[in-house]
Design an enzyme around this catalytic site. Sequence first.
Site, PDB file in Angstrom:
ATOM      1  N   CYS A 102       6.094   1.851 -12.015  1.00 19.80           N
ATOM      2  CA  CYS A 102       7.233   1.025 -11.578  1.00 19.80           C
ATOM      3  C   CYS A 102       7.906   0.282 -12.726  1.00 19.80           C
ATOM      4  O   CYS A 102       9.121   0.071 -12.695  1.00 19.80           O
ATOM      5  CB  CYS A 102       6.783   0.068 -10.488  1.00 19.80           C
ATOM      6  SG  CYS A 102       6.390   0.950  -8.965  1.00 19.80           S
ATOM      7  N   GLN A 129      12.318   6.280 -31.420  1.00 21.32           N
ATOM      8  CA  GLN A 129      13.694   6.750 -31.646  1.00 21.32           C
ATOM      9  C   GLN A 129      14.681   5.577 -31.687  1.00 21.32           C
ATOM     10  O   GLN A 129      15.780   5.658 -31.135  1.00 21.32           O
ATOM     11  CB  GLN A 129      14.108   7.750 -30.560  1.00 21.32           C
ATOM     12  CG  GLN A 129      13.148   8.941 -30.422  1.00 21.32           C
ATOM     13  CD  GLN A 129      13.612   9.932 -29.391  1.00 21.32           C
ATOM     14  OE1 GLN A 129      14.646  10.569 -29.553  1.00 21.32           O
ATOM     15  NE2 GLN A 129      12.855  10.060 -28.318  1.00 21.32           N
ATOM     16  N   LYS A 138       9.886   3.338  -6.751  1.00 25.76           N
ATOM     17  CA  LYS A 138       9.213   2.877  -7.959  1.00 25.76           C
ATOM     18  C   LYS A 138      10.203   2.065  -8.809  1.00 25.76           C
ATOM     19  O   LYS A 138       9.855   1.046  -9.371  1.00 25.76           O
ATOM     20  CB  LYS A 138       8.639   4.060  -8.746  1.00 25.76           C
ATOM     21  CG  LYS A 138       7.667   4.940  -7.953  1.00 25.76           C
ATOM     22  CD  LYS A 138       6.529   4.155  -7.324  1.00 25.76           C
ATOM     23  CE  LYS A 138       5.553   5.072  -6.580  1.00 25.76           C
ATOM     24  NZ  LYS A 138       4.587   4.297  -5.759  1.00 25.76           N
ATOM     25  N   ASP A 183       6.063  -6.072  -9.216  1.00 23.06           N
ATOM     26  CA  ASP A 183       5.014  -5.648  -8.278  1.00 23.06           C
ATOM     27  C   ASP A 183       3.620  -6.225  -8.544  1.00 23.06           C
ATOM     28  O   ASP A 183       2.614  -5.508  -8.422  1.00 23.06           O
ATOM     29  CB  ASP A 183       4.929  -4.112  -8.248  1.00 23.06           C
ATOM     30  CG  ASP A 183       6.219  -3.453  -7.811  1.00 23.06           C
ATOM     31  OD1 ASP A 183       7.199  -4.175  -7.535  1.00 23.06           O
ATOM     32  OD2 ASP A 183       6.266  -2.197  -7.765  1.00 23.06           O
ATOM     33  N   LYS A 235      11.471  -3.461  -2.669  1.00 21.43           N
ATOM     34  CA  LYS A 235      11.970  -2.143  -3.072  1.00 21.43           C
ATOM     35  C   LYS A 235      11.113  -1.029  -2.482  1.00 21.43           C
ATOM     36  O   LYS A 235       9.885  -1.101  -2.526  1.00 21.43           O
ATOM     37  CB  LYS A 235      12.009  -2.032  -4.602  1.00 21.43           C
ATOM     38  CG  LYS A 235      10.656  -2.163  -5.291  1.00 21.43           C
ATOM     39  CD  LYS A 235      10.840  -2.120  -6.800  1.00 21.43           C
ATOM     40  CE  LYS A 235       9.538  -2.142  -7.554  1.00 21.43           C
ATOM     41  NZ  LYS A 235       8.652  -1.012  -7.342  1.00 21.43           N
ATOM     42  N   VAL A 266       3.265  -4.396 -13.111  1.00 18.23           N
ATOM     43  CA  VAL A 266       2.481  -3.167 -12.997  1.00 18.23           C
ATOM     44  C   VAL A 266       3.203  -2.114 -12.146  1.00 18.23           C
ATOM     45  O   VAL A 266       4.055  -2.464 -11.331  1.00 18.23           O
ATOM     46  CB  VAL A 266       1.107  -3.471 -12.363  1.00 18.23           C
ATOM     47  CG1 VAL A 266       0.316  -4.402 -13.254  1.00 18.23           C
ATOM     48  CG2 VAL A 266       1.220  -4.061 -10.963  1.00 18.23           C
ATOM     49  N   THR A 267       2.779  -0.838 -12.337  1.00 16.61           N
ATOM     50  CA  THR A 267       1.995  -0.374 -13.460  1.00 16.61           C
ATOM     51  C   THR A 267       2.942   0.061 -14.560  1.00 16.61           C
ATOM     52  O   THR A 267       4.073   0.461 -14.287  1.00 16.61           O
ATOM     53  CB  THR A 267       1.047   0.797 -13.078  1.00 16.61           C
ATOM     54  OG1 THR A 267       1.827   1.906 -12.609  1.00 16.61           O
ATOM     55  CG2 THR A 267       0.063   0.388 -12.035  1.00 16.61           C
ATOM     56  N   GLU A 318       6.925  -3.682  -4.209  1.00 12.92           N
ATOM     57  CA  GLU A 318       7.036  -2.346  -3.612  1.00 12.92           C
ATOM     58  C   GLU A 318       6.524  -2.457  -2.181  1.00 12.92           C
ATOM     59  O   GLU A 318       5.368  -2.792  -1.951  1.00 12.92           O
ATOM     60  CB  GLU A 318       6.206  -1.327  -4.405  1.00 12.92           C
ATOM     61  CG  GLU A 318       6.336   0.086  -3.843  1.00 12.92           C
ATOM     62  CD  GLU A 318       5.613   1.151  -4.675  1.00 12.92           C
ATOM     63  OE1 GLU A 318       5.160   0.855  -5.792  1.00 12.92           O
ATOM     64  OE2 GLU A 318       5.501   2.290  -4.162  1.00 12.92           O
TER      65      GLU A 318
HETATM   66  N1  TIU Z   1       4.192  -0.683  -8.711  1.00 14.41           N
HETATM   67  C1  TIU Z   1       3.771   0.526  -9.054  1.00 14.41           C
HETATM   68  O1  TIU Z   1       3.626   0.852 -10.218  1.00 14.41           O
HETATM   69  N2  TIU Z   1       3.465   1.408  -7.996  1.00 14.41           N
HETATM   70  C2  TIU Z   1       2.539   2.395  -8.086  1.00 14.41           C
HETATM   71  O2  TIU Z   1       2.316   3.119  -7.120  1.00 14.41           O
HETATM   72  N3  TIU Z   1       1.858   2.504  -9.255  1.00 14.41           N
HETATM   73  C3  TIU Z   1       0.796   3.324  -9.518  1.00 14.41           C
HETATM   74  O3  TIU Z   1       0.399   3.408 -10.694  1.00 14.41           O
HETATM   75  N4  TIU Z   1       0.204   3.983  -8.546  1.00 14.41           N
END
Ligand code: TIU
Length: 222
Positions: free
Chosen positions: A162, A202, A132, A24, A129, A157-158, A72
């Site tokens: 995701c 772990q 997430k 993403d 997609k 990210v993030t 996304e």
């Molecule tokens: N790609 C992804 O992480 N989508 C999000 O909405 N991330 C946020 O941190 N908002």
Amino acid sequence: MGSIVAEPFAFSFDRKSIALIVIDMQRDFAMPGGFGESLGNDVSRITAIVPAVRALIDAFRAAGLPVIHTMECHRPDLSDCPPAKLNRGTPSLRIGDKGPMGRILIAGEHGTAILDELAPMVGEIVIEKPGKGAFYATPLGEILKQMGIRQLVFAGVTTEVCVQTTMREANDRGYDCILAEDATESYFPEFKAATIAMIRAQGAIVGWTAPVSAIAEGLTHA
Ligand code: TIU
């Protein structure tokens, strides 16, 4: 077999079965006026990792290994966006609303596209997609099976949303997963740090982590 110096211990891989997944890296999360900013976030943290993500992509391309990109996004009629996602919270712009870069998180819009510096090359797989996690409601699992992939390197990210969701999906499906520490970012530095710690705790309960330099070094010698 190859090996990457990683935490909590060395990550072993076969160059015939490893791929990079870049999650993403879209304008919507990295540029003002997109989805990330609409949620109240400082998006400048995301653009800062672009050189590291590019270095990791370049290392895979130079080694002749697969690079997979995810985005996304939703269909223009929002039929793949559940009301629970669409109506969540009080964003300044909702998914599907018209923003300065086009409709927020809608496939084909300017703001939904991957950043120019990290654009997929012809022949690289791009997974659109609606969730997430990149396995949910996508052909990713089938594609990886057909390619014979068993180990996945993660960037993007993030970190805690995701990226972590997709790593957990992959871990449960039997993939060995390693996260590139400096090629992932969160709007919240403490969430990034916590995610890296919980992934490798772990005895690598979710997976491994390593800097881009160590991953590139491992690829060179495989
Ligand atoms: N790609 C992804 O992480 N989508 C999000 O909405 N991330 C946020 O941190 N908002």
